[in-house]
Scaffold this active site. Structure first.
Site: not given
Ligand code: C5P
Length: 224
Positions: A29-31, A96-97
């Site tokens: 994932s992204n933060r 935040a893709v």
């Protein structure tokens, strides 16, 4: 008192991270807490808009009066946005893709034996995700598009270039290290006229200022 500067307008917003499956119990994932996107959804609703929020996984409550669509992956977010973009007057891409998904994700949990992997650590292969904002910005009947750029350095240079590359009228830059996990943020607006820095503000107030800026720049609803 907040004037209803977006009364009658339909606003579509993405927020939060996306998660990309490695196997049924693991993701990359992204933060992103989702706080900025949710604050913008709340501010747009306060300003009188009909708001649809396409959200990746977050721990946040849905803002009052906002229609929320939950997604996990970037490809799911892309599908949900494309299904709603034609009906939107304004699209604000805050999420935040993840830039990539795992091309060789497993349908079953990858196993290890205690202290010794069955066949060593998995080798992940990545494939690119669709660029949701760029795709919406290329629609023939596109909504008025706003993008975000969270950078760790060279913010002005990267943000101005990103705005041109994505073909959008407004891009909001911020420094990732100042904004991430924080309750305050410093927005810098990039548009055709140049660069417009906002002060460091609580995210709720920054969101309200941004909604005012969007309302002033975007075309008014055609008269009924
Ligand atoms: O290209 P980059 O990820 O730096 O651009 C950031 C902007 O583009 C943000 O507005 C983000 O929500 C949007 N974006 C998107 N789909 C992607 C990647 C980014 O909508 N796959």
């Amino acid at each position: 008192f907040q004037p209803k500067v977006l009364a009658g307008r339909r606003v579509l917003i993405t927020a939060g991270p996306t998660t990309e499956r490695i196997d049924p119990v693991r993701v990359i994932s992204n933060r992103s807490s989702g706080k900025t996107g949710y604050a913008i959804a709340r501010a747009a609703r306060e300003a009188g808009a009909a708001v649809t929020l396409v959200s990746g996984p977050t721990a946040l409550n849905t803002p009052h009066g906002v229609q929320r669509i939950n997604v996990e992956s970037a490809r799911q977010m892309h599908d949900a946005v494309m299904a709603h973009a034609a009906a939107a007057d304004i699209f604000i891409a805050v999420a935040a893709v993840a830039d990539w998904h795992v091309a060789n994700a497993s349908d079953h949990k990858l196993k290890k034996i205690e202290g010794q992997a069955v066949s060593g650590p998995p080798a992940l292969k990545f494939a690119p995700n669709p660029d949701i904002l760029a795709d919406v910005a290329q629609m023939p009947n596109r909504p008025w598009c706003v993008g975000f750029a969270a950078e760790t350095e060279n913010l002005h240079e990267y943000a101005a270039a990103k705005r041109r590359r994505k073909g959008i009228p407004l891009l909001v830059g911020n420094l990732a290290q100042e904004s991430m996990d924080a309750d305050t943020t410093t927005f810098i607006l990039f548009d055709d006229a140049g660069v417009h820095p906002l002060p460091r503000l609580p995210k709720t107030d920054a969101a309200r200022k941004l909604i005012q800026a969007i309302a002033h720049r975007s075309p008014q609803h055609p008269p009924a």
